[in-house]
Motif scaffolding. Sequence first.
Motif, PDB file in Angstrom:
ATOM      1  N   CYS A 120      46.325  26.934  49.617  1.00 24.67           N
ATOM      2  CA  CYS A 120      47.117  26.996  50.851  1.00 24.67           C
ATOM      3  C   CYS A 120      47.286  28.413  51.393  1.00 24.67           C
ATOM      4  O   CYS A 120      47.036  28.674  52.569  1.00 24.67           O
ATOM      5  N   VAL A 121      47.746  29.326  50.538  1.00 21.73           N
ATOM      6  CA  VAL A 121      48.118  30.657  51.023  1.00 21.73           C
ATOM      7  C   VAL A 121      46.917  31.429  51.576  1.00 21.73           C
ATOM      8  O   VAL A 121      46.979  31.938  52.710  1.00 21.73           O
ATOM      9  N   PRO A 122      45.795  31.554  50.860  1.00 23.31           N
ATOM     10  CA  PRO A 122      44.650  32.249  51.457  1.00 23.31           C
ATOM     11  C   PRO A 122      44.148  31.586  52.748  1.00 23.31           C
ATOM     12  O   PRO A 122      43.718  32.270  53.673  1.00 23.31           O
ATOM     13  N   THR A 123      44.222  30.252  52.796  1.00 21.59           N
ATOM     14  CA  THR A 123      43.771  29.555  53.995  1.00 21.59           C
ATOM     15  C   THR A 123      44.656  29.880  55.186  1.00 21.59           C
ATOM     16  O   THR A 123      44.161  30.113  56.303  1.00 21.59           O
ATOM     17  N   MET A 124      45.983  29.922  54.973  1.00 29.08           N
ATOM     18  CA  MET A 124      46.886  30.259  56.067  1.00 29.08           C
ATOM     19  C   MET A 124      46.717  31.713  56.499  1.00 29.08           C
ATOM     20  O   MET A 124      46.830  32.027  57.697  1.00 29.08           O
ATOM     21  N   ILE A 125      46.466  32.606  55.559  1.00 25.29           N
ATOM     22  CA  ILE A 125      46.233  34.006  55.924  1.00 25.29           C
ATOM     23  C   ILE A 125      44.985  34.130  56.797  1.00 25.29           C
ATOM     24  O   ILE A 125      44.962  34.879  57.781  1.00 25.29           O
ATOM     25  N   LEU A 126      43.950  33.377  56.458  1.00 24.48           N
ATOM     26  CA  LEU A 126      42.738  33.373  57.282  1.00 24.48           C
ATOM     27  C   LEU A 126      43.031  32.840  58.677  1.00 24.48           C
ATOM     28  O   LEU A 126      42.577  33.408  59.681  1.00 24.48           O
ATOM     29  N   GLY A 127      43.795  31.749  58.766  1.00 26.99           N
ATOM     30  CA  GLY A 127      44.145  31.205  60.071  1.00 26.99           C
ATOM     31  C   GLY A 127      44.944  32.186  60.910  1.00 26.99           C
ATOM     32  O   GLY A 127      44.724  32.318  62.124  1.00 26.99           O
TER      33      GLY A 127
END
Length: 272
Positions: A120-127
């Motif tokens: 979740c966290v790396p994906t949200m940072i990318l978004g």
Amino acid sequence: VLQAATHPTSPHGNRSAPRKCAMTRDLKQNVDLWQTSSLYSLHRMMGLPVHTFRRVLLLATCIMGVFQYGMVLTNGVSADDFNTYYELTTTQGETLYTCLNFGACALSFIPGLCYDRFGCVPTMILGLAIFNCGVVLQLAWTRGFPEWLSTMEGLMFCYLCFGFACTFFNVIGSFAPLVAFPVKDVGKVSACVQVSMSLGITVQSQAYYWLKGLGGDVVQNYLIYALVCTNVTGALMCIVFWSARGLLNGSQQEPSSKSSEALPARCEDQCT
């Protein structure tokens, strides 16, 4: 204690490796057990299931994230103002709307792949990074800057980034609560998320009308509003996802009634 567990002395050289691993593993299990016991005692005192607070907080931040997706669907109320601001024709405005929808719909599978691969966290940072790229460039954009690139080409890229980034909030915000909550509550949680998706369109539309009523440069004001709200929401989601990572990766399960009753005493005995 940690130093003793990780660097035990032994006259047998490599024979200390199994003992080192066992001591480190036991210490970590005792710490996790103590944390779980403390949380359970608080929930039991209030008559709530274990992890209720974390789940409710996670659901609330995910609803905020789904609200951000409403920005994509407010293009109908803002298109005329943006076309006037950038001196675009109706056809050019429709092309930008196509780029927005392409990023929000056709590329929506990418956040899901990133979630499975990175969490979740790396994906949200990318978004968030993609969103900031599109909005910051659009804030710096004018009808004559930069000279080497046409306004239309630059806006197509910005709209694509905007729609694509909003998909991260929608996909992760819709999926994460279903993973964190027990199976018996999945239907209710899914209903809350779907309702918030509909409300997000209304909320974002009213926010745009409110900014427009304030006067001034409505396009710049709306882009600043989108930049601030999205980054605040994304930061909250990352913090909550990290704190609830045990629920999201399935390592924290609902304890049975018998094991839950024995948990505080067992924790105290083992830690002692």
